[in-house]
Design a protein around this motif. Structure first.
Motif, short mmCIF file in Angstrom:
data_model
loop_
_atom_site.label_atom_id
_atom_site.label_comp_id
_atom_site.label_asym_id
_atom_site.label_seq_id
_atom_site.Cartn_x
_atom_site.Cartn_y
_atom_site.Cartn_z
N CYS A 77 0.61 -1.03 -0.02
CA CYS A 77 0.33 -0.14 0.17
C CYS A 77 1.36 1.40 -0.01
O CYS A 77 1.56 1.37 0.54
CB CYS A 77 -0.75 -0.11 1.28
N ASN A 94 -0.54 -4.55 2.56
CA ASN A 94 -0.52 -5.50 0.99
C ASN A 94 -1.75 -5.35 0.81
O ASN A 94 -2.89 -5.48 1.22
CB ASN A 94 -0.10 -6.85 0.82
N THR A 95 -2.30 -5.53 -0.66
CA THR A 95 -3.53 -5.20 -0.93
C THR A 95 -4.00 -6.46 -1.91
O THR A 95 -3.11 -7.57 -1.49
CB THR A 95 -3.92 -4.36 -2.76
N ARG A 96 -5.07 -6.78 -1.84
CA ARG A 96 -6.02 -8.22 -1.95
C ARG A 96 -6.66 -7.84 -2.51
O ARG A 96 -7.81 -6.94 -2.45
CB ARG A 96 -6.10 -9.01 -1.04
N ASP A 136 -8.43 -2.92 -5.46
CA ASP A 136 -7.40 -4.33 -4.70
C ASP A 136 -7.51 -3.27 -3.46
O ASP A 136 -7.54 -2.24 -3.27
CB ASP A 136 -6.32 -3.88 -5.37
N VAL A 137 -8.41 -3.82 -2.00
CA VAL A 137 -8.22 -3.28 -0.93
C VAL A 137 -6.96 -3.40 0.19
O VAL A 137 -6.54 -4.63 0.50
CB VAL A 137 -9.22 -3.55 -0.54
N CYS A 138 -6.14 -2.49 0.68
CA CYS A 138 -5.83 -2.66 1.74
C CYS A 138 -5.81 -3.30 2.45
O CYS A 138 -6.89 -3.05 2.94
CB CYS A 138 -4.48 -1.23 2.21
N ASP A 139 -5.00 -4.70 3.29
CA ASP A 139 -5.82 -5.35 4.35
C ASP A 139 -5.40 -4.58 5.61
O ASP A 139 -5.86 -5.11 6.73
CB ASP A 139 -5.17 -7.13 4.58
N GLU A 177 -7.27 1.28 2.26
CA GLU A 177 -7.23 1.99 0.79
C GLU A 177 -7.81 0.89 -0.48
O GLU A 177 -7.51 0.12 -0.29
CB GLU A 177 -5.84 2.62 0.58
N ALA A 178 -8.11 1.84 -1.46
CA ALA A 178 -8.65 0.95 -2.23
C ALA A 178 -8.70 1.14 -3.57
O ALA A 178 -8.29 2.64 -3.77
CB ALA A 178 -10.59 0.88 -2.58
N TYR A 179 -7.62 0.33 -4.31
CA TYR A 179 -6.93 0.99 -5.67
C TYR A 179 -7.99 0.24 -7.03
O TYR A 179 -7.94 -1.09 -6.81
CB TYR A 179 -5.98 0.54 -6.35
#
Length: 76
Positions: free
Chosen positions: A3, A10-12, A35-38, A42-44
């Motif tokens: 992130c 990390n994003t998933r 892809d969302v940070c765990d 934060e969303a990508y």
């Protein structure tokens, strides 16, 4: 990916809610692929998803919506 906001998580693959505002109108999209940070949440979004969101929001605003809440739909 790591992130870039919190630099800890990390994003998933997941989904997010996106709120877009323009010219006094608000369009809310639920269940948008991201892809969302765990760690921080934060969303990508991919460029394809972003383009579809902008097109759908523009269409909603063009129809005169002041507030529109909808589930994200893949562009045809």
């Amino acid at each position: 990916m790591k992130c870039v906001i919190c630099k800890q998580g990390n994003t998933r693959a997941g989904t997010a809610t996106v709120i877009l505002e323009r010219d006094g109108s608000t369009v809310v999209f639920h269940k948008v692929p991201a892809d969302v940070c765990d760690n921080c949440g934060e969303a990508y979004h991919s460029s394809e998803v972003t383009e579809a969101l902008l097109q759908q929001a523009a269409a909603s605003i063009a129809q005169g919506a002041e507030v529109d809440i909808r589930r994200y739909a893949v562009a045809a």
